[in-house]
Design a protein around this motif. Sequence first.
Motif, PDB file in Angstrom:
ATOM      1  N   MET A   1       0.828  -1.206   0.000  1.00 35.83           N
ATOM      2  CA  MET A   1       0.000   0.000   0.000  1.00 35.83           C
ATOM      3  C   MET A   1       0.859   1.251   0.000  1.00 35.83           C
ATOM      4  SD  MET A   1      -3.156  -0.953   2.416  1.00 35.83           S
ATOM      5  CE  MET A   1      -2.138  -1.601   3.686  1.00 35.83           C
TER       6      MET A   1
ATOM      7  N   ALA B   1       0.809   4.234  -2.488  1.00 33.99           N
ATOM      8  CA  ALA B   1       0.689   5.613  -2.018  1.00 33.99           C
ATOM      9  C   ALA B   1       1.691   6.509  -2.715  1.00 33.99           C
ATOM     10  CB  ALA B   1       0.900   5.667  -0.508  1.00 33.99           C
TER      11      ALA B   1
ATOM     12  N   LEU C   1       0.753   7.367  -6.185  1.00 33.67           N
ATOM     13  CA  LEU C   1      -0.407   8.223  -6.345  1.00 33.67           C
ATOM     14  C   LEU C   1      -0.199   9.627  -5.801  1.00 33.67           C
ATOM     15  CD1 LEU C   1      -3.141   5.609  -5.534  1.00 33.67           C
ATOM     16  CD2 LEU C   1      -2.511   6.539  -7.756  1.00 33.67           C
ATOM     17  N   ILE C   2       0.703   9.762  -4.836  1.00 32.53           N
ATOM     18  CA  ILE C   2       0.910  11.097  -4.282  1.00 32.53           C
ATOM     19  C   ILE C   2       1.638  11.987  -5.273  1.00 32.53           C
ATOM     20  CG2 ILE C   2       2.037  12.409  -2.453  1.00 32.53           C
ATOM     21  CD1 ILE C   2       1.693   9.981  -0.681  1.00 32.53           C
TER      22      ILE C   2
ATOM     23  N   LEU D   1      -0.079  14.464  -7.632  1.00 32.26           N
ATOM     24  CA  LEU D   1      -0.744  15.535  -6.899  1.00 32.26           C
ATOM     25  C   LEU D   1       0.258  16.594  -6.491  1.00 32.26           C
ATOM     26  CD1 LEU D   1      -3.118  13.730  -4.413  1.00 32.26           C
ATOM     27  CD2 LEU D   1      -3.727  15.096  -6.390  1.00 32.26           C
TER      28      LEU D   1
ATOM     29  N   GLU E   1       1.370  20.907  -7.431  1.00 34.23           N
ATOM     30  CA  GLU E   1       1.588  21.981  -6.476  1.00 34.23           C
ATOM     31  C   GLU E   1       2.976  22.592  -6.648  1.00 34.23           C
ATOM     32  OE1 GLU E   1      -1.101  19.885  -3.041  1.00 34.23           O
ATOM     33  OE2 GLU E   1       0.875  20.670  -2.530  1.00 34.23           O
TER      34      GLU E   1
ATOM     35  N   GLU F   1       8.895  -4.611   9.658  1.00 33.06           N
ATOM     36  CA  GLU F   1       8.021  -3.659   8.988  1.00 33.06           C
ATOM     37  C   GLU F   1       8.184  -2.249   9.551  1.00 33.06           C
ATOM     38  OE1 GLU F   1       3.823  -4.828   8.022  1.00 33.06           O
ATOM     39  OE2 GLU F   1       3.495  -2.942   9.044  1.00 33.06           O
ATOM     40  N   SER F   2       8.494  -2.167  10.851  1.00 34.26           N
ATOM     41  CA  SER F   2       8.605  -0.827  11.430  1.00 34.26           C
ATOM     42  C   SER F   2       9.770  -0.071  10.805  1.00 34.26           C
ATOM     43  CB  SER F   2       8.745  -0.922  12.938  1.00 34.26           C
ATOM     44  OG  SER F   2       9.917  -1.604  13.267  1.00 34.26           O
TER      45      SER F   2
ATOM     46  N   ILE G   1       8.384   1.447   7.876  1.00 34.63           N
ATOM     47  CA  ILE G   1       7.517   2.560   8.292  1.00 34.63           C
ATOM     48  C   ILE G   1       8.332   3.807   8.571  1.00 34.63           C
ATOM     49  CG2 ILE G   1       5.934   3.322  10.100  1.00 34.63           C
ATOM     50  CD1 ILE G   1       4.542   1.419   8.414  1.00 34.63           C
ATOM     51  N   TYR G   2       9.532   3.629   9.157  1.00 35.02           N
ATOM     52  CA  TYR G   2      10.374   4.808   9.396  1.00 35.02           C
ATOM     53  C   TYR G   2      10.692   5.507   8.075  1.00 35.02           C
ATOM     54  CZ  TYR G   2      11.251   2.624  13.917  1.00 35.02           C
ATOM     55  OH  TYR G   2      11.101   2.048  15.132  1.00 35.02           O
TER      56      TYR G   2
ATOM     57  N   LEU H   1       8.930   5.340   5.395  1.00 38.28           N
ATOM     58  CA  LEU H   1       7.688   5.960   4.926  1.00 38.28           C
ATOM     59  C   LEU H   1       7.504   7.334   5.550  1.00 38.28           C
ATOM     60  CD1 LEU H   1       4.787   5.791   3.604  1.00 38.28           C
ATOM     61  CD2 LEU H   1       4.037   4.993   5.820  1.00 38.28           C
ATOM     62  N   LEU H   2       7.789   7.427   6.855  1.00 38.24           N
ATOM     63  CA  LEU H   2       7.619   8.715   7.526  1.00 38.24           C
ATOM     64  C   LEU H   2       8.592   9.741   6.974  1.00 38.24           C
ATOM     65  CD1 LEU H   2       7.036   7.515  11.162  1.00 38.24           C
ATOM     66  CD2 LEU H   2       5.393   8.469   9.588  1.00 38.24           C
TER      67      LEU H   2
ATOM     68  N   LEU I   1       7.272  10.831   3.731  1.00 32.60           N
ATOM     69  CA  LEU I   1       6.126  11.733   3.875  1.00 32.60           C
ATOM     70  C   LEU I   1       6.586  13.127   4.261  1.00 32.60           C
ATOM     71  CD1 LEU I   1       3.505   9.480   5.676  1.00 32.60           C
ATOM     72  CD2 LEU I   1       3.484  10.274   3.328  1.00 32.60           C
TER      73      LEU I   1
ATOM     74  N   PHE J   1       5.577  16.305   2.031  1.00 33.14           N
ATOM     75  CA  PHE J   1       4.621  17.321   2.467  1.00 33.14           C
ATOM     76  C   PHE J   1       5.278  18.507   3.148  1.00 33.14           C
ATOM     77  CE2 PHE J   1       1.947  13.435   2.489  1.00 33.14           C
ATOM     78  CZ  PHE J   1       1.198  13.805   1.411  1.00 33.14           C
TER      79      PHE J   1
END
Lengths: 108, 263
Positions: free
Chosen positions: A5, A9, A12-13, A16, A20, A87-88, A91-92, A94-95, A98, A102
């Motif tokens: 996922m 993500a 797809l991000i 967008l 911008e 997995e964590s 996730i790090y 991923l953060l 992100l 952003f």
Amino acid sequence: MAVTMMVVAVGLISPLHAQEAAAAAAGRVEIIRWSIITAGFALAIAAAFGALGQSRAIASAVEGIARNPSAAGEIRGNLILGLVLIESLVIYVLLISLILFFVSPFGK
Amino acid sequence: MEKLEHELWIVQAVNAALGPVVRAMLHALGRPVPASGDVIPDFLVMSALIVVAWTILCLVLRRHLSVEQPGRVQILIEDGMRAIEGMMHEYIGHTAPRYLPIVVAMFVFTLTGNLMGLVPGLKSPTSSLNVTLGCALTVAVYYHVQGIRAQGIGSYLKHFVMPPGAPAFIAPLMLVIETISHISRVLSLSLRLFGNIFGEDLVVLILFSIVPFIVPLPVMFLGIITAVLQAYIFVLLTTIYLGGAVATDHEKHEHGDMVAGEV
């Protein structure tokens, strides 16, 4: 599962955010562009190797259960714990990705 | 992503009701007051909503509890509690029931918080780092306090500097390693939950903004699995940390090295 996922993500991000970024000031565009590329590649690499690690863990666990089905419960518990710890790490990343998407800390 | 999300009506209602009071309190305490917009953030409203909802649910349930004729809901909750207690027994041992309340409370809070994001009109409080960091800090403080209570402060601190059977000169090194490892536990607990739920909600949100029909459904279904799994994992790691903190040397040898190597 979650890794897949995340890859979705990222795919797809980016359109967008690219819109911008195009409206932003010309000097920042280059930096923001590179942070998006960096974030995408970082997540791609993290997902790939995280999946590799998880696949090895699952393969060993399934093999262990096949050899000794009576130990299935204990193996499953340890497998879930191991998968979570692998997995964590993804996730790090991923953060971090992100934040690069952003917040763009260097594009300000 | 603020543009994609619309204002939640419940947050607006709470801010309309309590906003001026909170504003006045912040002003009286000398804290910075936001000039415009919501003074009560939505993760706070959602967390309070979980607490209120579960309190009401439990108060209603308590009236219908019965030993002779348990209802369906009672049996369901008892089975859930028994499952969590069994998991705790595996890692903590016979003292596990002592720590059951906080572990079940954490499970209920994270599970409800994770699943809330899938309901229209609500938002996951756990998709905010403030909430997950609060949960992780609670867990960290709790297991340190319980470790000191179970072993005594001297014996508990000795575990930081000297693992059983290690030579004495390794103590300064172990102190640094153990301190970093205990701080990183808080970080990993909070960031894991936050990253999973925030990422999950973001994927659903982006899919909705592209194809607002049918397509996000499978992802939302995966979101249910992620939510339950992450709540379980949060509680599992809480239990493991607790088990590592409260286990005396004698019990540790019984359980082997199961609690040693985790981050």
